[in-house]
Design a protein around this motif. Structure first.
Motif, mmCIF file in Angstrom:
data_model
loop_
_atom_site.group_PDB
_atom_site.id
_atom_site.type_symbol
_atom_site.label_atom_id
_atom_site.label_comp_id
_atom_site.label_asym_id
_atom_site.label_seq_id
_atom_site.Cartn_x
_atom_site.Cartn_y
_atom_site.Cartn_z
ATOM 1 N N ILE A 165 1.288 -17.953 5.525
ATOM 2 C CA ILE A 165 1.213 -16.967 6.606
ATOM 3 C C ILE A 165 -0.233 -16.790 7.055
ATOM 4 C CG2 ILE A 165 1.546 -14.524 7.173
ATOM 5 C CD1 ILE A 165 3.980 -14.579 5.282
ATOM 6 N N GLU A 171 9.599 -17.593 6.071
ATOM 7 C CA GLU A 171 8.313 -17.937 5.442
ATOM 8 C C GLU A 171 7.790 -16.723 4.687
ATOM 9 O OE1 GLU A 171 5.973 -19.689 3.752
ATOM 10 O OE2 GLU A 171 6.311 -21.099 5.422
ATOM 11 N N VAL A 186 4.266 -16.171 13.287
ATOM 12 C CA VAL A 186 4.110 -14.951 12.500
ATOM 13 C C VAL A 186 4.162 -13.762 13.437
ATOM 14 C CG1 VAL A 186 2.583 -13.573 11.027
ATOM 15 C CG2 VAL A 186 2.715 -16.050 10.702
ATOM 16 N N THR A 229 4.745 -7.931 8.095
ATOM 17 C CA THR A 229 4.754 -9.197 8.810
ATOM 18 C C THR A 229 6.112 -9.862 8.610
ATOM 19 O OG1 THR A 229 3.833 -10.417 6.924
ATOM 20 C CG2 THR A 229 2.271 -9.591 8.573
ATOM 21 N N GLN A 254 6.251 -22.856 13.815
ATOM 22 C CA GLN A 254 5.847 -21.815 12.886
ATOM 23 C C GLN A 254 5.334 -20.629 13.685
ATOM 24 O OE1 GLN A 254 3.124 -24.140 10.170
ATOM 25 N NE2 GLN A 254 4.437 -23.231 8.603
ATOM 26 N N ALA A 286 7.539 -13.774 9.133
ATOM 27 C CA ALA A 286 7.100 -15.131 9.465
ATOM 28 C C ALA A 286 8.251 -16.123 9.349
ATOM 29 C CB ALA A 286 5.955 -15.553 8.544
#
Length: 209
Positions: free
Chosen positions: A15, A9, A104, A167, A102, A169
């Motif tokens: 995000i 992602e 992160v 990050t 999902q 994700a």
């Protein structure tokens, strides 16, 4: 975190949406006593930092050094995916169960703040956001509490900020399935009560953005 290219992602808006809708993060850090993990609501500030606070009694702020890198994990929607959702299963049965989700992973340097101003800011920002979302014009405000009681509560917490460095994700939403099985998964999730996950997948369909 293992992230195959088709599940990586990279959309900033998505995000941010995961962090926004799943604010209870798991903060993980290595310490002299080994790994520690704490589940703490976080708020993404306009400057890109993550804001939160912990109880003074929580050893987290004593075990983790100022400036140390921590990992904050935000887990969004998730759902079990049955092979029965796929129309193609009836033809060749070459499918197995899986899980859609999902998540992160946010990495950054944490700094703890013990001053009254920082603690009031952390509590104020977090409560304003969630109270307005839940109660609208009837939202609880810090001023609603007696001043001496509020000060007592503030004396019992430590504020902190995490300055993000990177990050990572992942949106595992059946992107690797053929169109009919993708649509079948959405229908199966809806029928199974996983409406939110089904909606996340439906948003990825052409013409839905």
């Amino acid at each position: 975190m293992y992230v195959p290219p088709h599940f990586h992602e990279i959309r900033p808006d998505e995000i941010a949406a995961i962090i926004e809708t799943a604010p209870l993060a798991c903060i993980v850090a290595q310490t002299g006593k080994g790994l520690v993990a704490n589940h703490i609501p976080l708020l993404a500030a306009p400057d890109g930092t993550l804001i939160g606070h912990v109880a003074l009694a929580n050893d987290m702020h004593r075990l983790i050094a100022d400036g140390q890198e921590v990992l904050a994990i935000f887990r969004g929607e998730d759902a079990y995916v049955s092979p029965n959702f796929y129309p193609s299963k009836a033809e060749h049965h070459r499918h197995v169960p899986t899980w859609n989700y999902q998540v992160v992973h946010a990495y950054g340097a944490i700094s703890f703040q013990h001053d009254d101003h920082a603690k009031r800011a952390a509590v104020g920002l977090l409560t304003r956001k969630h109270e307005r979302r839940l109660n609208g014009t009837q939202a609880w405000r810090m001023a609603d509490a007696p001043a001496d009681y509020l000060q007592q509560m503030l004396n019992g917490i430590v504020a902190f900020r995490i300055a993000l460095r990177r990050t990572l994700a992942k949106s595992k939403l059946s992107q690797n399935r053929e169109p009919r099985d993708y649509l079948g998964t959405i229908a199966g999730l809806k029928a199974s009560g996983y409406q939110a996950m089904a909606e996340r997948m439906a948003k990825r369909l052409p013409g839905e953005d």
